[in-house]
Design an enzyme around this catalytic site. Sequence first.
Site, short mmCIF file in Angstrom:
data_model
loop_
_atom_site.label_atom_id
_atom_site.label_comp_id
_atom_site.label_asym_id
_atom_site.label_seq_id
_atom_site.Cartn_x
_atom_site.Cartn_y
_atom_site.Cartn_z
N HIS A 537 0.82 -1.21 0.00
CA HIS A 537 0.00 0.00 0.00
C HIS A 537 0.86 1.26 0.00
O HIS A 537 0.92 1.98 -1.00
CB HIS A 537 -0.95 -0.02 1.20
N HIS A 542 1.56 4.96 -2.80
CA HIS A 542 1.72 6.33 -2.32
C HIS A 542 3.12 6.88 -2.56
O HIS A 542 3.29 7.93 -3.18
CB HIS A 542 1.40 6.40 -0.82
N HIS A 728 -3.99 0.87 -6.53
CA HIS A 728 -4.29 1.48 -5.24
C HIS A 728 -5.71 1.12 -4.78
O HIS A 728 -5.93 0.82 -3.60
CB HIS A 728 -4.14 3.00 -5.30
N ASN A 732 -6.64 -0.73 -1.22
CA ASN A 732 -7.05 0.26 -0.23
C ASN A 732 -8.51 0.16 0.17
O ASN A 732 -8.82 0.12 1.36
CB ASN A 732 -6.78 1.68 -0.74
N ILE A 877 -6.39 9.05 -1.10
CA ILE A 877 -6.70 8.84 0.31
C ILE A 877 -5.86 7.70 0.84
O ILE A 877 -5.39 6.87 0.06
CB ILE A 877 -8.20 8.54 0.53
#
Length: 877
Positions: A537, A542, A728, A732, A877
Site C-alpha cells: 500500500h 503512495h 491502489h 485500499n 486517500i
Amino acid sequence: MLEWIGKVLTDMCAKPWNKRIIRGRVVVLMKKNVLDLNDFPARILDGLHEFLGKKVSLHLVSALHVQPEEGNGLKGKVGKPAYLENRINTSTLVTAGESTSQQVPAGGSTFQVTFEWDEEIGIPGAFLIKNNHHSEFYLKTLTLEDVLGQGEIHFVCNSWVYPAHKYRNDRIFFSNKAYLPSETPEALVKYREEELENLKGDGRGELQEWDRVYDYAYYNDLGDPDKGPDYARPVLGGSSEYPYPRRGRTGRPPSKSDPNTESRLSLAMSLNIYVPRDERFGHLKLADFLAYALKSVVQVLKAELDSLFNSTPNEFDSFEDVIKLYEGGIKVPEGILKHIRDKIHVELFKEILRTDGEPLLKFPKPLVIEEDEFAWRTDEEFAREMLAGINPIMIQRLQEFPPTSKLDPKVYGEQSSTITKEQLEINLDGLTVDEVIKGKKLFILDYHDALYPYLRRINSTSTKTYASRTILFLQDIGTLKPLAIELSKPHPDGDQFGAISKVYMPAKEGSIEHSIWQLAKAYVGVNDSGYHQLISHWLRTHATIEPFVIATNRQLSVLHPVHKLLLPHFRDTMNINAFARQILINGGGILETTVFPSKYAMEMSSVLYKNWTFPDQALPTDLLKRGIAVEDPSSQHGLRLLIEDYPFAVDGLEIWFAIKTSVTDYCSFYYKTDNTVSSDSELQSWWKEIKEVGHGDKKDAPWWPVMQTLEDLIETCTIIIWIASALHAAINFGQYHYAGYNPNRPSLSRRFMPEKGTSEYDELVTDPDKTYLRTITAQFQTLLGISLIEILSRHSTDEVYLGQRDAPKWTSDAEPLEAFDKFGRKLGEIERRIMRMNEDGRLRNRVGPVKFPYTLLHPTSETSGLTAMGIPNSVSI
C-alpha cells in the site's frame, strides 16, 4: 444573406473595422477551506461587490502574433485589461464524471467578462490574471464565446490565485489545446518556458502556502529527535543503506538536535504542512474533514482511549466481545466522552462516537462478518483472501522444493525451508510434490526473506512474531487449500546459526492441533497485514507515485499532451502523503502503534524498496514474474492464468488492457513516429528527472525504459495510471471490510506460539478463542486501527473515478476525446462482466465462504462511503 450583410455593415460603422468584443464567462470559488471558520470574511473575498470594478484583471494573450520583450525574446501580444462584470449565477452543479475536488459549490459564482479584441491579438492562446484582493480565490474556468473563426475557446484553470504581490509574475493560464514543445506557437513558447521555471522554484527557503513550487526532498521529516532519542528515525533516501523515493520539499528548518532531520510542525499546525496549493484537498471532497479526522484520531482520540483502557481491561475475552464493536458498541465513560467531544470536530464526533441513548464507541459491521461471523476462520477463506482480499499481489507459484532463501548465509546462516514433502503429501489428494509442481499447482505466500532480517529487533519490542512461509495447493474446483505453514525466528545464540523453524499443518476441528493451526494462520495474517500496509500500500502506490507527480509539474507544461493525460491520476496524492508523514508514518505515529514492525516500520520499507523495479509494476509482468500466469498467444491478451479464478488478476487484466488501449489511442494521436518521442525535449527532461532525481537512488538501474519509442511512452504511462488508480483501489478500499474485523487480519502479535508445559498452552487447551485474542492485536490498538481504516476506506462524495474527468472540455482535440469516451464505454462493459462473474457459483473465489463478492476493481461506486467498489483516478486517500 442580406440580413447578415446588414449586421456586418452596422458593426463596422459602430466601431473600428478591426476591433470587436469577445465575451467570456469566468467561474470562481469563493470559499477557501471548510475549516477556515475564523476567516469567514476573507473566505467571501471582501464580498461579491469587490469582485466587480477592477479587483481582478484579465488580459488575453495571442497565440499567433508576437511582440518583442526586453531581454526575453518574443512573446505573444497582450490585449487590454478586462474586468469581472455582473455575476451571472451561483454554481452548485455537481455531476458524475465532472465532480472534482475543485468543483464550484454554493459560494462559487460565474461572472461575465468582456474583452476588446482586434487583429493584433488574433486567436487567444492564453490569458494573464491579476488578483488585487487581499485574499486568494479559486479560478475554475474561463470560456470565451464566439471567437472569430474558433467559436468557443475553453481554459480549464482549476487553480488558486493569490494576491498579485505574492507572485513575481502575473498568473498565466493556457487554453485547452495541447501542443508538443516543437509544435508550440511561437507566441506561447516563452510563456510556456517561464511557467515551468516558476513551478521549479529556486530550491531555497521555507515554502509558503501561496508558493507554487514542486521540488524534492528526502524522507528526513519522520523523526522528531528534539522529543528524545526514542523519536529519532533514520533519513530515508539518498543513501545505499536507506534508499527511498523522494517526497515534496517543504523547506522547513532542521531540528535542533539533528541538522539532517527536518523540524516537525506543532500539533496546532499539523494540517498546514506545505504542498503546492493546487495539490491541496478541495472543497467537495471531504478532504479537510478527513484530514481533521486523522489528526483527531491520532492526537486526541489516541490519548483519550489510552486513558480509558488503562483503567479498564485491555483485552477482548471472546469473539462476542469483538462483535459488540459493531452491534452494541463499547460504552465510553461520560467524563472522557465530554473531553473528546470538546476537542474533536463535530463531524468526526458523529462518525466515531455514535449515540443511541448511551455514548458508545461503535463501528459499521465489516462485510467479512456480515453474512457469517465465523466463516473467516475456514481454510478456504484464509486462502481465498490471497486472491481476492486486500493484498492479492503476493502469492507466487512454487517452482522448486523445498523453498529456498536469498538471504546471505554468511550473515544469517541456513535459511532454507524445513517443510518436507511428506508433510505436504498428506493433503495432496494422492499426488506427490513433484507431480503438483510439474502440474503448476503448488503456490506459496512467502514473507520469510522480507521480514526475517528485522525479526530480532522487532521482537525486542512488545511485538512477538515470526517470519512465515505458507504453501497451498490448487484444487480441481479452483480453490486453494493450505497445506503447511512454517514459522521462523532467529536463533537465540546469534544470526549465524540460522533460523529456528517449526511447521504447522491443518488438523481436525475441535482438536488442540486445530487451535494451534488457527494461531499459525494468525501469525501469517500479521505478516500479511504489516507487509500490506508498509509495502503493497504505502510504498508501492503512495510513495513511488509522488516523484511522478513532482516531475510532471516541473518538466511537462500544462500544454503538453502527456501532462493532460496524467494530471487526473495525481489528484490529492501529494496532500495525503504529506498528512501521512505528519501524523501516520512518523515516529510514534499511528502506524508504529498499530502495525507489528513498530519503530522499524519505515526503515524496513526502505530496505524492501531495494527490490522495487518500475517495469515490474505492469500487471502482466508482475503475474509472469510471480509464476501466476504464462505466456500463451492463443489466450486473451496473450496470457493464461494458472489460477483461472483469481479475481484480482482476472479483473485487473481487463482494467490494465483497457487503460493501455486508451493510452495507445491517446499517445498515437500526438506521436506519429518514435522520433517524435525521442526528440520531445520536455518529455526527455521529465523522464531523466524521474530516474535521476525522483527515484534517484535507482538512477543506475538497467531496467528503466529508455523513452526513445512510442511503445516506451505507452507502457510507462500505462504503468503510472495503473499504479495510481486500479492497483491502489484494489489494496485500499477493501481495508475496512476485511481488516475492520481485526481477528480476520490481525496487525500485530504479542506473544509466541504456546509451548507445552506453559500456562499459555493450558489456556489454549481450555479456551482457544481467548488465547487467540490475547495473542493478536490488543483492544486499544484494535480500536485505534479500525478508527483509521474506516476513514481511509471511504470514497468521498465527489470521487472522480477511472474513465471520468473533472471537466468535459479538458482538451480541444476531438480524437483524444473520442478515445476517452471509448475507454469509458469499455469500463462499463467490464463492470457488467464483474457483476455477472460474481453471480456465477462455479467461481468460488469471487464470493467465498464469507459471501463477500469481489468488487474492488469494479470501476465506479454508486455511492460514497464504505462501498468496497470503485477505482478513483488517483491515490487520493
